[in-house]
Write an enzyme that holds these catalytic residues in place. Structure first.
Site, PDB file in Angstrom:
ATOM      1  N   ASP A   1      99.843  75.417 -75.682  1.00  0.00           N
ATOM      2  CA  ASP A   1      98.941  74.278 -75.462  1.00  0.00           C
ATOM      3  C   ASP A   1      97.717  74.315 -76.376  1.00  0.00           C
ATOM      4  O   ASP A   1      96.633  73.891 -75.992  1.00  0.00           O
ATOM      5  CB  ASP A   1      98.469  74.213 -73.992  1.00  0.00           C
TER       6      ASP A   1
ATOM      7  N   GLY B   1      97.410  72.649 -79.089  1.00  0.00           N
ATOM      8  CA  GLY B   1      97.276  71.389 -79.828  1.00  0.00           C
ATOM      9  C   GLY B   1      98.186  71.367 -81.044  1.00  0.00           C
ATOM     10  O   GLY B   1      97.874  70.767 -82.070  1.00  0.00           O
ATOM     11  N   LYS B   2      99.361  71.997 -80.893  1.00  0.00           N
ATOM     12  CA  LYS B   2     100.287  72.100 -82.023  1.00  0.00           C
ATOM     13  C   LYS B   2     100.811  70.740 -82.455  1.00  0.00           C
ATOM     14  O   LYS B   2     101.029  70.508 -83.636  1.00  0.00           O
ATOM     15  CB  LYS B   2     101.472  72.995 -81.649  1.00  0.00           C
TER      16      LYS B   2
ATOM     17  N   GLY C   1     105.322  70.992 -74.341  1.00  0.00           N
ATOM     18  CA  GLY C   1     104.749  69.658 -74.198  1.00  0.00           C
ATOM     19  C   GLY C   1     103.775  69.418 -75.330  1.00  0.00           C
ATOM     20  O   GLY C   1     102.785  70.120 -75.449  1.00  0.00           O
ATOM     21  N   HIS C   2     104.106  68.511 -76.201  1.00  0.00           N
ATOM     22  CA  HIS C   2     103.215  68.160 -77.299  1.00  0.00           C
ATOM     23  C   HIS C   2     102.641  66.784 -77.026  1.00  0.00           C
ATOM     24  O   HIS C   2     103.394  65.858 -76.747  1.00  0.00           O
ATOM     25  CB  HIS C   2     103.989  68.027 -78.612  1.00  0.00           C
TER      26      HIS C   2
ATOM     27  N   GLN D   1     105.397  76.753 -77.053  1.00  0.00           N
ATOM     28  CA  GLN D   1     104.633  77.784 -76.340  1.00  0.00           C
ATOM     29  C   GLN D   1     103.676  78.522 -77.301  1.00  0.00           C
ATOM     30  O   GLN D   1     103.136  77.893 -78.185  1.00  0.00           O
ATOM     31  CB  GLN D   1     105.561  78.781 -75.612  1.00  0.00           C
TER      32      GLN D   1
ATOM     33  N   LYS E   1      90.269  71.524 -81.064  1.00  0.00           N
ATOM     34  CA  LYS E   1      89.403  71.190 -79.922  1.00  0.00           C
ATOM     35  C   LYS E   1      87.993  71.770 -80.008  1.00  0.00           C
ATOM     36  O   LYS E   1      87.406  72.130 -78.978  1.00  0.00           O
ATOM     37  CB  LYS E   1      90.094  71.615 -78.626  1.00  0.00           C
TER      38      LYS E   1
ATOM     39  N   ASP F   1      85.422  70.137 -80.628  1.00  0.00           N
ATOM     40  CA  ASP F   1      84.533  69.141 -79.996  1.00  0.00           C
ATOM     41  C   ASP F   1      84.324  69.389 -78.501  1.00  0.00           C
ATOM     42  O   ASP F   1      83.302  69.010 -77.940  1.00  0.00           O
ATOM     43  CB  ASP F   1      85.097  67.731 -80.210  1.00  0.00           C
TER      44      ASP F   1
ATOM     45  N   GLY G   1      90.138  70.865 -85.767  1.00  0.00           N
ATOM     46  CA  GLY G   1      90.286  69.630 -84.991  1.00  0.00           C
ATOM     47  C   GLY G   1      88.966  69.314 -84.307  1.00  0.00           C
ATOM     48  O   GLY G   1      88.415  70.159 -83.597  1.00  0.00           O
TER      49      GLY G   1
HETATM   50  P1  IMP Z   1     109.328  78.959 -68.650  1.00  0.00           P
HETATM   51  O1  IMP Z   1     109.180  78.844 -70.127  1.00  0.00           O
HETATM   52  O2  IMP Z   1     109.513  77.650 -67.961  1.00  0.00           O
HETATM   53  O3  IMP Z   1     110.374  79.961 -68.237  1.00  0.00           O
HETATM   54  O4  IMP Z   1     107.934  79.544 -68.064  1.00  0.00           O
HETATM   55  C1  IMP Z   1     107.482  80.866 -68.376  1.00  0.00           C
HETATM   56  C2  IMP Z   1     105.980  80.889 -68.583  1.00  0.00           C
HETATM   57  O5  IMP Z   1     105.655  80.209 -69.796  1.00  0.00           O
HETATM   58  C3  IMP Z   1     105.164  80.193 -67.494  1.00  0.00           C
HETATM   59  O6  IMP Z   1     103.948  80.891 -67.323  1.00  0.00           O
HETATM   60  C4  IMP Z   1     104.900  78.814 -68.074  1.00  0.00           C
HETATM   61  O7  IMP Z   1     103.743  78.219 -67.522  1.00  0.00           O
HETATM   62  C5  IMP Z   1     104.709  79.171 -69.529  1.00  0.00           C
HETATM   63  N1  IMP Z   1     105.008  78.047 -70.443  1.00  0.00           N
HETATM   64  C6  IMP Z   1     106.207  77.561 -70.769  1.00  0.00           C
HETATM   65  N2  IMP Z   1     106.099  76.561 -71.658  1.00  0.00           N
HETATM   66  C7  IMP Z   1     104.791  76.420 -71.909  1.00  0.00           C
HETATM   67  C8  IMP Z   1     104.044  75.567 -72.776  1.00  0.00           C
HETATM   68  O8  IMP Z   1     104.558  74.741 -73.521  1.00  0.00           O
HETATM   69  N3  IMP Z   1     102.696  75.746 -72.769  1.00  0.00           N
HETATM   70  C9  IMP Z   1     102.100  76.692 -72.005  1.00  0.00           C
HETATM   71  N4  IMP Z   1     102.752  77.495 -71.191  1.00  0.00           N
HETATM   72  C10 IMP Z   1     104.083  77.382 -71.132  1.00  0.00           C
END
Ligand code: IMP
Length: 427
Positions: free
Chosen positions: A13, A15-16, A40-41, A223, A330, A332, A412
């Site tokens: 997270d 900000g990729k 999630g982007h 991630q 981020k 700002d 950013g």
């Molecule tokens: P999983 O990837 O769903 O198996 O989750 C394993 C861990 O990675 C958990 O702590 C999730 O909250 C974290 N996680 C998975 N994807 C993301 C992401 O895109 N951003 C931040 N944390 C993530």
């Protein structure tokens, strides 16, 4: 400089999406190499905001070919719904390519993810519940289903049978759940064959050829470094390798072809899910960072845990990824704080420690040692160059750069596509 890796230098997270999108206009291929729809982007283009989970953010850049590499786990239902959502908004998705070797997330993976987390109780990982861990476990166990299996019904059936043989025992006897019927899974999966067939390709061959021909290829990590199954805060990690090496195994492109590795680094720190987080703030500063920074998960909607910048982690990310540059995001969000603490080292059992401890026990005991830097109150979102930043913001960036071990090549200063200060070119 044809092949770049862009990855998260913290716990995800960072900000990729914005960084990838910024480069999108000048790259020919944007490739995801690991993870799945746990990512999630958020990408802001003009007044439009897009939340992408599985698709590479290059899908929003005309002229760019988005690729899902073999290291990704693909939930076909999510993929098709993401594609149709974009098509409805007028985005051309026809260029997408998917590796035939990528593994599929099936409904039984999602079920197992959820029930096993529930079973862990207080010891749960806090996964996204998207079936990521169980799908990777099947891959390593050699009972996974790959994208290419969708096109051979008899192979598909054999593989689903083999996978469910064991899982149905576990579901029924351990978790007290109903067994899943082979026919039902096979039928659902076969339904994806037609809509996906036009996208499937030998992406390894294609990407190596593209690099040999001087095309610009961008590998986009999901991630972040500290969520890496090998190099992160195990077991509170995801089940893949977001670190730079994952770009090679997750695409079939060798390390000698990669010219630059850019770490995305947020000007403070966040984490979703369970696990150690030395600079976490459980006070009103944490709440303020969460509110101003909009720190709510794109995928899960969960509030992110927030804390001050941690230079120990940034240095570690430089080391395990061989980072050549940072993209600081981020900045700002920090506007308005009179003084900003930055963690420069940890105290563990009374000793000062400069590097990330390799022992899980030590990391759980790490207390941050802070240096406090002066803040700024001027709006920085309109700044177009480093010199246009307030002096204290410049000092903050310079201090982070010195502590983190790689040059900060972009900053950013706001969520929009053009709210970025580019110091060194990435290409
Ligand atoms: P999983 O990837 O769903 O198996 O989750 C394993 C861990 O990675 C958990 O702590 C999730 O909250 C974290 N996680 C998975 N994807 C993301 C992401 O895109 N951003 C931040 N944390 C993530």
């Amino acid at each position: 400089m044809p092949a770049l890796v862009l990855l998260g230098a913290q716990w995800g997270d960072e900000g990729k999406g914005k960084a990838t999108d910024l480069l999108g206009g000048s790259v020919d291929y944007v490739v995801r190499y690991q993870g799945g729809n746990n990512a999630g982007h958020t990408v802001v283009v003009g007044d439009q905001k897009y939340a992408l989970h599985l698709l590479p953010s290059g899908i929003l850049s005309p002229g760019c070919t988005p690729v899902i590499g073999n290291g990704v786990v693909v939930d076909p239902a999510v993929l098709l719904s993401e594609l149709s959502g974009l098509a409805d908004r007028g985005v051309d998705t026809s260029k997408l390519l998917i590796s035939g070797n990528a593994h599929l997330i099936t409904p039984y993976h999602t079920t197992l993810d959820k029930v096993s987390e529930r079973f862990l109780g207080k010891r749960k990982i806090g996964t996204t519940g998207r079936g990521i861990g169980p799908a990777y476990a099947d891959k390593i166990n050699r009972v996974g289903i790959r994208v290419q299996d969708l096109f051979d019904e008899s192979i598909l059936r054999q593989k689903v049978e083999a996978a469910l043989d064991n899982k149905n025992q576990v579901l029924a006897k351990l978790y007290n759940r109903r067994a899943i019927a082979v026919d039902q899974v096979v039928e659902e999966l076969l339904g994806y064959a037609d809509p996906l067939s036009g996208y499937v390709a030998d992406t390894t061959l294609l990407l190596n050829n593209a690099i040999d021909q001087g095309r610009v290829v961008l590998f986009e990590g999901g991630q972040g470094t500290l969520l890496d199954v090998d190099h992160g805060t195990y077991p509170f990690v995801t089940s893949s390798n977001p670190t730079a090496g994952g770009a090679c195994t997750g695409t079939g492109v060798g390390p000698t072809k990669i010219s630059r590795v850019i770490g995305i680094l947020k000007a403070y720190t966040t984490r979703v899910g369970a696990g150690p987080f030395p600079t976490e703030l459980l006070d009103e500063d944490g709440e303020k960072l969460r509110t101003i920074g909009g720190e709510r998960g794109v995928t899960t909607g969960r509030d992110r845990r927030c804390g001050w910048f941690d230079a120990v982690i940034a240095r570690y990310a430089t080391r395990v990824n061989g980072l050549t540059d940072f993209f600081l995001t981020k900045l700002d969000v920090l506007t308005g704080w009179e003084r900003i603490p930055v963690c420069v080292a940890y105290e563990i059992d009374g000793k000062r420690v400069e590097e990330l401890p390799y022992s899980q026990t030590d990391f759980h005991h790490a207390k941050p040692i802070y240096e406090t830097l002066p803040g700024w109150s001027e709006d920085i979102t309109q700044a177009k160059s480093f010199d246009e930043l307030p002096k204290n913001a410049q000092k903050y960036v310079q201090a982070l750069e010195e502590m983190s071990g790689a040059p900060i090549s972009a900053i950013g200063v706001g969520p929009g596509r053009d709210e970025t200060i580019q110091i060194n070119s990435f290409l």
